[in-house]
Design a protein around this motif. Structure first.
Motif, PDB file in Angstrom:
ATOM      1  N   LEU A 171      39.696  12.301  86.000  1.00  0.00           N
ATOM      2  CA  LEU A 171      39.957  12.993  87.262  1.00  0.00           C
ATOM      3  C   LEU A 171      40.822  12.155  88.203  1.00  0.00           C
ATOM      4  O   LEU A 171      40.691  10.938  88.258  1.00  0.00           O
ATOM      5  CB  LEU A 171      38.634  13.329  87.953  1.00  0.00           C
ATOM      6  CG  LEU A 171      37.658  14.163  87.118  1.00  0.00           C
ATOM      7  CD1 LEU A 171      36.308  14.259  87.826  1.00  0.00           C
ATOM      8  CD2 LEU A 171      38.224  15.530  86.828  1.00  0.00           C
ATOM      9  N   THR A 198      43.327  19.312  94.060  1.00  0.00           N
ATOM     10  CA  THR A 198      43.367  20.232  92.935  1.00  0.00           C
ATOM     11  C   THR A 198      42.083  20.120  92.128  1.00  0.00           C
ATOM     12  O   THR A 198      41.762  19.039  91.641  1.00  0.00           O
ATOM     13  CB  THR A 198      44.579  19.909  92.030  1.00  0.00           C
ATOM     14  OG1 THR A 198      45.758  19.919  92.821  1.00  0.00           O
ATOM     15  CG2 THR A 198      44.696  20.914  90.909  1.00  0.00           C
ATOM     16  N   GLU A 250      39.724  19.850  89.172  1.00  0.00           N
ATOM     17  CA  GLU A 250      39.956  19.403  87.802  1.00  0.00           C
ATOM     18  C   GLU A 250      38.636  19.262  87.062  1.00  0.00           C
ATOM     19  O   GLU A 250      37.583  19.113  87.681  1.00  0.00           O
ATOM     20  CB  GLU A 250      40.672  18.046  87.798  1.00  0.00           C
ATOM     21  CG  GLU A 250      42.036  18.073  88.419  1.00  0.00           C
ATOM     22  CD  GLU A 250      42.720  16.721  88.420  1.00  0.00           C
ATOM     23  OE1 GLU A 250      43.957  16.724  88.407  1.00  0.00           O
ATOM     24  OE2 GLU A 250      42.041  15.677  88.432  1.00  0.00           O
ATOM     25  N   THR A 268      44.047  26.023  82.235  1.00  0.00           N
ATOM     26  CA  THR A 268      43.301  26.371  83.435  1.00  0.00           C
ATOM     27  C   THR A 268      42.216  27.366  83.055  1.00  0.00           C
ATOM     28  O   THR A 268      42.479  28.328  82.333  1.00  0.00           O
ATOM     29  CB  THR A 268      44.228  26.973  84.505  1.00  0.00           C
ATOM     30  OG1 THR A 268      45.207  25.994  84.853  1.00  0.00           O
ATOM     31  CG2 THR A 268      43.453  27.359  85.753  1.00  0.00           C
ATOM     32  N   THR A 320      41.726  23.005  86.364  1.00  0.00           N
ATOM     33  CA  THR A 320      42.561  22.525  85.272  1.00  0.00           C
ATOM     34  C   THR A 320      41.795  21.512  84.441  1.00  0.00           C
ATOM     35  O   THR A 320      41.227  20.552  84.982  1.00  0.00           O
ATOM     36  CB  THR A 320      43.852  21.881  85.811  1.00  0.00           C
ATOM     37  OG1 THR A 320      44.537  22.837  86.614  1.00  0.00           O
ATOM     38  CG2 THR A 320      44.761  21.417  84.683  1.00  0.00           C
ATOM     39  N   VAL A 350      41.845  18.388  82.472  1.00  0.00           N
ATOM     40  CA  VAL A 350      42.802  17.283  82.445  1.00  0.00           C
ATOM     41  C   VAL A 350      42.513  16.265  81.352  1.00  0.00           C
ATOM     42  O   VAL A 350      43.344  15.418  81.063  1.00  0.00           O
ATOM     43  CB  VAL A 350      42.889  16.566  83.818  1.00  0.00           C
ATOM     44  CG1 VAL A 350      43.418  17.518  84.879  1.00  0.00           C
ATOM     45  CG2 VAL A 350      41.559  15.959  84.219  1.00  0.00           C
ATOM     46  N   SER A 362      35.544  17.738  89.387  1.00  0.00           N
ATOM     47  CA  SER A 362      35.831  16.912  90.556  1.00  0.00           C
ATOM     48  C   SER A 362      35.088  17.415  91.794  1.00  0.00           C
ATOM     49  O   SER A 362      35.021  18.610  92.047  1.00  0.00           O
ATOM     50  CB  SER A 362      37.343  16.869  90.826  1.00  0.00           C
ATOM     51  OG  SER A 362      37.890  18.162  90.900  1.00  0.00           O
TER      52      SER A 362
END
Length: 168
Positions: free
Chosen positions: A46, A51, A53, A75, A84, A86, A117
């Protein structure tokens, strides 16, 4: 360095392209993986920012995405928010240990499917209840855990003093 995490796992409604399912997630501050000295097997961990994540556990990545490397960058919807993916953690990564989870009426599950996150602004923060309706970070929450890494030059007394200031 001090990072935070929810002291329970949350059943999260995950909307994939062809189905909706429940995955068990832990909400963490973005620097948690770095503090633990761990990197992702695929992608990255992260990042700080606004944004939303997620990082997948290796087991969830295998079960739900068939180990497809294209899962990273995809996504998905977590609740009402677009998140998203990641990264994917290595198969030996375990956090939190079951003994770190507090008593909870949410779930008895201790295996994490994904780490999401922690947000301190925007719609995700309201969903996670990390801010009050007026946008302030609540100081009296009892669902956050903390984990840290001591700087090489720090003494245990300094760390204890710093931790005491954070707790106030």
């Amino acid at each position: 360095r001090l990072e935070g995490y929810f002291s329970f796992l949350s059943p999260l409604e995950i909307v994939l392209a062809d189905r909706t399912e429940v995955a068990y997630g832990q909400v963490v501050t973005p620097g948690l993986f770095e503090t633990l000295g761990r990197t992702a097997l695929r992608g990255r961990t992260l990042a700080r920012g606004d944004t939303p994540e997620a990082v997948l556990s290796h087991g969830y990545w295998q079960r739900r995405f068939g180990g497809d490397v294209a899962a990273v960058g995809r996504t998905v919807r977590v609740g009402a928010q677009a998140v998203t993916i990641v990264g994917v953690m290595p198969p030996d990564f375990v956090f939190p240990y079951p003994g770190m989870l507090g008593p909870s009426g949410f779930t008895n599950v201790t295996a994490v499917d994904m780490w999401v996150s922690m947000a301190f602004s925007g719609p995700m923060a309201a969903e996670q209840r990390t801010v009050t309706p007026s946008g302030e970070v609540p100081r009296a929450v009892r669902f956050l855990g903390a984990i840290g890494r001591m700087r090489a030059e720090a003494t245990p007394a300094q760390v204890q003093d710093d931790a005491g200031r954070v707790a106030r």
